[in-house]
Scaffold this active site. Structure first.
Site, PDB file in Angstrom:
ATOM      1  N   GLY A  51      76.108  72.316 -15.111  1.00  0.00           N
ATOM      2  CA  GLY A  51      74.757  72.372 -14.226  1.00  0.00           C
ATOM      3  C   GLY A  51      75.474  72.591 -12.666  1.00  0.00           C
ATOM      4  N   ALA A  52      74.929  73.431 -12.034  1.00  0.00           N
ATOM      5  CA  ALA A  52      75.419  73.651 -10.835  1.00  0.00           C
ATOM      6  C   ALA A  52      75.588  72.571  -9.917  1.00  0.00           C
ATOM      7  CB  ALA A  52      74.968  74.967 -10.150  1.00  0.00           C
ATOM      8  N   ARG A  86      85.549  76.390 -13.226  1.00  0.00           N
ATOM      9  CA  ARG A  86      84.336  77.177 -13.646  1.00  0.00           C
ATOM     10  C   ARG A  86      84.160  78.078 -12.637  1.00  0.00           C
ATOM     11  NH1 ARG A  86      79.584  75.039 -16.902  1.00  0.00           N
ATOM     12  NH2 ARG A  86      79.540  77.045 -17.819  1.00  0.00           N
ATOM     13  N   GLN A 192      71.959  74.205 -24.644  1.00  0.00           N
ATOM     14  CA  GLN A 192      71.614  73.314 -23.634  1.00  0.00           C
ATOM     15  C   GLN A 192      69.921  72.881 -23.554  1.00  0.00           C
ATOM     16  OE1 GLN A 192      73.853  75.782 -23.328  1.00  0.00           O
ATOM     17  NE2 GLN A 192      75.313  75.440 -21.805  1.00  0.00           N
ATOM     18  N   ASP A 233      72.997  79.170 -10.910  1.00  0.00           N
ATOM     19  CA  ASP A 233      74.381  78.966 -10.739  1.00  0.00           C
ATOM     20  C   ASP A 233      75.007  79.596  -9.385  1.00  0.00           C
ATOM     21  OD1 ASP A 233      74.023  79.158 -13.924  1.00  0.00           O
ATOM     22  OD2 ASP A 233      75.585  77.493 -13.037  1.00  0.00           O
ATOM     23  N   ASN A 243      72.171  83.191 -13.506  1.00  0.00           N
ATOM     24  CA  ASN A 243      71.996  81.882 -14.443  1.00  0.00           C
ATOM     25  C   ASN A 243      72.391  81.971 -15.522  1.00  0.00           C
ATOM     26  OD1 ASN A 243      70.647  78.968 -14.173  1.00  0.00           O
ATOM     27  ND2 ASN A 243      68.957  79.972 -15.556  1.00  0.00           N
ATOM     28  N   LYS A 244      71.972  80.809 -16.560  1.00  0.00           N
ATOM     29  CA  LYS A 244      72.464  80.936 -17.986  1.00  0.00           C
ATOM     30  C   LYS A 244      72.203  82.287 -18.611  1.00  0.00           C
ATOM     31  CE  LYS A 244      74.373  78.560 -19.828  1.00  0.00           C
ATOM     32  NZ  LYS A 244      75.840  78.636 -19.852  1.00  0.00           N
TER      33      LYS A 244
HETATM   34  O1  MRU Z   1      76.921  76.544 -18.725  1.00  0.00           O
HETATM   35  P1  MRU Z   1      75.927  75.518 -17.962  1.00  0.00           P
HETATM   36  O2  MRU Z   1      75.208  74.469 -18.853  1.00  0.00           O
HETATM   37  O3  MRU Z   1      76.682  74.738 -16.617  1.00  0.00           O
HETATM   38  O4  MRU Z   1      74.938  76.705 -17.220  1.00  0.00           O
HETATM   39  C1  MRU Z   1      73.851  75.786 -16.363  1.00  0.00           C
HETATM   40  C2  MRU Z   1      72.871  76.750 -16.068  1.00  0.00           C
HETATM   41  O5  MRU Z   1      72.848  77.869 -16.031  1.00  0.00           O
HETATM   42  C3  MRU Z   1      71.897  75.982 -15.169  1.00  0.00           C
HETATM   43  O6  MRU Z   1      70.668  76.696 -15.207  1.00  0.00           O
HETATM   44  C4  MRU Z   1      72.295  75.882 -13.912  1.00  0.00           C
HETATM   45  O7  MRU Z   1      73.403  75.532 -13.716  1.00  0.00           O
HETATM   46  C5  MRU Z   1      71.234  75.299 -12.831  1.00  0.00           C
HETATM   47  S1  MRU Z   1      71.284  73.593 -13.189  1.00  0.00           S
HETATM   48  C6  MRU Z   1      70.216  72.804 -12.240  1.00  0.00           C
END
Ligand code: MRU
Length: 352
Positions: A51-52, A86, A192, A233, A243-244
């Site tokens: 998560g960012a 990452r 997630q 992200d 984003n995801k």
């Molecule tokens: O691969 P991840 O689980 O780190 O991806 C996270 C996301 O895509 C979240 O939507 C993003 O980081 C925002 S978290 C507040």
């Protein structure tokens, strides 16, 4: 609960990072003690911390660890490894850069002060986003006293420090009695949504339904969703948002159904040095996590795989971006049909 925090040493010597091990949820709640940069890079790459916003804090605390634990001539390399662990989330590099700048002025304690400040700003910022996002939904949907909101991935406390971004808005709706239900996309391949967001909503006592990712479009088209809330992200200067993986498809479906699509993210995720989504590096996480889940095969062992972890939603499909400081209304720059026009607003501009 804090997803990530710094634990000072009992006596002289460096402290360590304590974090929830998100790879083991929802079945096991366990915490990790991270006392080296190698352990932290591994935890980031395995998504023990993810998560960012949480990655930003992890990166800053990692610089403090590096300066406090490594010989001087090894620190720079360790900091670079951390920064690159990452690539997509803007916050990781930002957290590393901010703490590293302080470390060069004032050593390990200055880096740690920067990391702790980032932790505290994250907590306050998530509260601000929750309030602003809930208020915006009242303005956008004044005739809907109780909302059905759809979300993807995990944007809750587990993605930040104490509270989340998009999920903190949903939590606020729940606290105010304005949540009909949250529709939670499972979020293949690492689940997630199913593992983490469902776990958080259960702990809140909020009503939710878990859906397979491919159900979202038809549920929206059938009138089952009032708003889509997602995190980010990295947000480019023109509002394009990484984003995801699957977020872009949700935005297309939301535009088709006439459903507001809100991005909720801290200012630290806005990267004005990146002009548009085309310039955002998308992490490729390799074949293993698509061919199997926790060691159980889900495809032929030699299936060729493409596994981008994120996608980019064009600004033209986003109704508004809610940050800890402002709401950026993107609809002013879109055609009535909501189709793409090449005039994303500059996020350098403060909200009027
Ligand atoms: O691969 P991840 O689980 O780190 O991806 C996270 C996301 O895509 C979240 O939507 C993003 O980081 C925002 S978290 C507040």
């Amino acid at each position: 609960m804090r997803t990530i925090d710094w634990v000072p040493a009992d006596g002289p010597g460096p402290g360590h990072i304590r974090m929830v091990d998100q790879t083991r949820l929802p079945d096991t709640f366990a915490e990790l003690r991270i006392s080296t940069v190698d352990q932290l890079v591994d935890a980031i790459q395995r998504l023990s911390v993810r998560g960012a916003p949480a990655l930003g804090v992890a990166g800053a605390m990692g610089v403090a660890l590096a300066v406090q634990t490594l010989p001087t001539d090894e620190v720079r390399t360790a900091v670079d490894r951390l920064r690159a662990a990452r690539p997509t989330a803007a916050n990781l590099a930002l957290g590393v850069d901010l703490a590293w700048a302080q470390a060069q002025r004032g050593g390990g304690s200055a880096a740690l002060d920067a990391a702790l400040a980032m932790r505290d700003e994250d907590i306050a910022g998530c509260r601000a986003m929750a309030a602003r996002g809930a208020e915006l939904l009242s303005q956008l949907l004044p005739d809907r006293p109780r909302l059905r909101v759809l979300t993807i991935c995990n944007t809750g406390a587990l993605a930040a420090v104490e509270h989340g971004t998009a999920l903190s808005v949903i939590e606020r709706l729940h606290d105010e009695g304005r949540l009909d239900r949250a529709l939670v996309c499972e979020t293949r391949p690492l689940l997630q949504g199913a593992r983490l967001t469902a776990w958080e909503l259960s702990r809140m006592g909020a009503r939710y339904e878990l859906i397979v990712d491919s159900a979202a479009a038809s549920i929206m088209a059938g009138g089952g969703v009032d708003a889509v809330l997602v995190g980010a992200d990295r947000i480019a200067a023109n509002g394009d948002t990484a984003n995801k993986i699957g977020t872009f498809a949700l935005a297309l479906a939301a535009a088709h159904a006439g459903v507001p699509f809100l991005v909720v993210a801290p200012e630290t995720t806005v990267d004005t040095a990146t002009a548009s989504g085309a310039d955002i590096e998308i992490e490729d996480r390799g074949a293993d996590e698509v061919r199997a889940f926790r060691g159980v095969p889900t495809a032929p062992a030699d299936a060729p795989v493409r596994n981008p972890a994120f996608d980019v939603t064009p600004a033209a499909l986003i109704t508004a971006i809610v940050t800890d400081r402002r709401v950026v209304d993107l609809t002013a720059h879109q055609t009535p049909a909501g189709r793409s026009v090449n005039v994303g607003p500059s996020l350098n501009e403060e909200e009027a």
